[in-house]
Design a protein around this motif. Structure first.
Motif, mmCIF file in Angstrom:
data_model
loop_
_atom_site.group_PDB
_atom_site.id
_atom_site.type_symbol
_atom_site.label_atom_id
_atom_site.label_comp_id
_atom_site.label_asym_id
_atom_site.label_seq_id
_atom_site.Cartn_x
_atom_site.Cartn_y
_atom_site.Cartn_z
ATOM 1 N N PRO A 60 3.854 -5.127 -8.419
ATOM 2 C CA PRO A 60 2.545 -5.112 -9.086
ATOM 3 C C PRO A 60 1.526 -4.314 -8.272
ATOM 4 O O PRO A 60 1.576 -4.270 -7.039
ATOM 5 N N PHE A 61 0.606 -3.708 -8.978
ATOM 6 C CA PHE A 61 -0.414 -2.890 -8.336
ATOM 7 C C PHE A 61 -1.285 -3.717 -7.400
ATOM 8 O O PHE A 61 -1.691 -3.242 -6.342
ATOM 9 N N ALA A 62 -1.590 -4.959 -7.762
ATOM 10 C CA ALA A 62 -2.471 -5.799 -6.936
ATOM 11 C C ALA A 62 -1.866 -6.040 -5.555
ATOM 12 O O ALA A 62 -2.580 -6.011 -4.545
ATOM 13 N N GLY A 63 -0.566 -6.276 -5.492
ATOM 14 C CA GLY A 63 0.092 -6.473 -4.205
ATOM 15 C C GLY A 63 0.050 -5.217 -3.353
ATOM 16 O O GLY A 63 -0.189 -5.270 -2.144
ATOM 17 N N TYR A 64 0.284 -4.081 -3.986
ATOM 18 C CA TYR A 64 0.206 -2.798 -3.293
ATOM 19 C C TYR A 64 -1.214 -2.551 -2.781
ATOM 20 O O TYR A 64 -1.427 -2.139 -1.637
ATOM 21 N N GLN A 65 -2.183 -2.832 -3.640
ATOM 22 C CA GLN A 65 -3.577 -2.616 -3.282
ATOM 23 C C GLN A 65 -3.985 -3.488 -2.096
ATOM 24 O O GLN A 65 -4.668 -3.027 -1.182
ATOM 25 N N LEU A 66 -3.547 -4.738 -2.093
ATOM 26 C CA LEU A 66 -3.852 -5.620 -0.968
ATOM 27 C C LEU A 66 -3.267 -5.073 0.329
ATOM 28 O O LEU A 66 -3.937 -5.049 1.364
ATOM 29 N N ALA A 67 -2.021 -4.632 0.279
ATOM 30 C CA ALA A 67 -1.371 -4.102 1.480
ATOM 31 C C ALA A 67 -2.100 -2.860 2.003
ATOM 32 O O ALA A 67 -2.320 -2.723 3.217
ATOM 33 N N VAL A 68 -2.491 -1.981 1.103
ATOM 34 C CA VAL A 68 -3.195 -0.765 1.511
ATOM 35 C C VAL A 68 -4.567 -1.096 2.084
ATOM 36 O O VAL A 68 -4.994 -0.515 3.087
ATOM 37 N N HIS A 69 -5.254 -2.058 1.494
ATOM 38 C CA HIS A 69 -6.577 -2.418 2.002
ATOM 39 C C HIS A 69 -6.493 -3.111 3.358
ATOM 40 O O HIS A 69 -7.371 -2.927 4.199
ATOM 41 N N ILE A 70 -5.448 -3.905 3.581
ATOM 42 C CA ILE A 70 -5.265 -4.509 4.904
ATOM 43 C C ILE A 70 -5.009 -3.409 5.929
ATOM 44 O O ILE A 70 -5.573 -3.416 7.031
ATOM 45 N N TYR A 71 -4.161 -2.456 5.575
ATOM 46 C CA TYR A 71 -3.902 -1.312 6.453
ATOM 47 C C TYR A 71 -5.200 -0.569 6.753
ATOM 48 O O TYR A 71 -5.488 -0.238 7.910
ATOM 49 N N SER A 72 -6.007 -0.337 5.729
ATOM 50 C CA SER A 72 -7.271 0.378 5.911
ATOM 51 C C SER A 72 -8.208 -0.384 6.843
ATOM 52 O O SER A 72 -8.850 0.218 7.717
ATOM 53 N N LEU A 73 -8.293 -1.699 6.670
ATOM 54 C CA LEU A 73 -9.165 -2.491 7.543
ATOM 55 C C LEU A 73 -8.675 -2.469 8.983
ATOM 56 O O LEU A 73 -9.482 -2.458 9.919
ATOM 57 N N LYS A 74 -7.371 -2.468 9.179
ATOM 58 C CA LYS A 74 -6.845 -2.404 10.545
ATOM 59 C C LYS A 74 -7.206 -1.072 11.196
ATOM 60 O O LYS A 74 -7.562 -1.029 12.376
ATOM 61 N N ILE A 75 -7.124 0.011 10.441
ATOM 62 C CA ILE A 75 -7.526 1.324 10.952
ATOM 63 C C ILE A 75 -9.020 1.320 11.271
ATOM 64 O O ILE A 75 -9.453 1.787 12.327
ATOM 65 N N MET A 76 -9.814 0.770 10.360
ATOM 66 C CA MET A 76 -11.257 0.709 10.581
ATOM 67 C C MET A 76 -11.591 -0.184 11.770
ATOM 68 O O MET A 76 -12.549 0.073 12.496
ATOM 69 N N GLY A 77 -10.801 -1.240 11.965
ATOM 70 C CA GLY A 77 -11.015 -2.144 13.092
ATOM 71 C C GLY A 77 -10.786 -1.469 14.435
ATOM 72 O O GLY A 77 -11.317 -1.895 15.460
ATOM 73 N N MET A 78 -9.980 -0.408 14.445
ATOM 74 C CA MET A 78 -9.748 0.357 15.672
ATOM 75 C C MET A 78 -10.818 1.423 15.882
ATOM 76 O O MET A 78 -10.759 2.179 16.847
ATOM 77 N N GLY A 79 -11.769 1.510 14.958
ATOM 78 C CA GLY A 79 -12.869 2.445 15.108
ATOM 79 C C GLY A 79 -12.685 3.768 14.386
ATOM 80 O O GLY A 79 -13.509 4.669 14.536
#
Length: 91
Positions: free
Chosen positions: A29-48
């Motif tokens: 499902p798209f929602a599961g994919y979207q959640l995974a991508v957003h978690i990845y994005s936040l981790k990247i943002m968390g590193m600055g």
């Protein structure tokens, strides 16, 4: 109700069509994919670092997260992902 919750309800009711994501093992499902991508994005943002195409504020508003930084919001988004996985298993 957050925008993510509204999207999930609209998808369940059939009032909104969302794409499916094809993988080597099938479709997810798209929602599961979207959640995974957003978690990845936040981790990247968390590193600055910055992410192209999405901002911290957009993710924060979409999921209704609270916190001043991406690092503060990652555990909240992971809890949402775990809840989504449990709901998906039951359906």
């Amino acid at each position: 109700m957050t925008q993510f919750q509204q999207t999930m309800l609209a998808t369940e009711n059939g009032t909104m069509q969302v794409p499916t994501v094809s993988t080597s093992t099938g479709t997810i499902p798209f929602a599961g994919y979207q959640l995974a991508v957003h978690i990845y994005s936040l981790k990247i943002m968390g590193m600055g670092m910055k992410m192209r195409g999405v901002t911290f504020t957009q993710i924060k508003k979409y999921y209704g997260l609270t916190g001043k930084s991406a690092k503060d919001c990652i555990p909240q988004l992971q809890q949402i992902q775990n809840a989504y996985r449990e709901i998906s298993k039951n359906n």
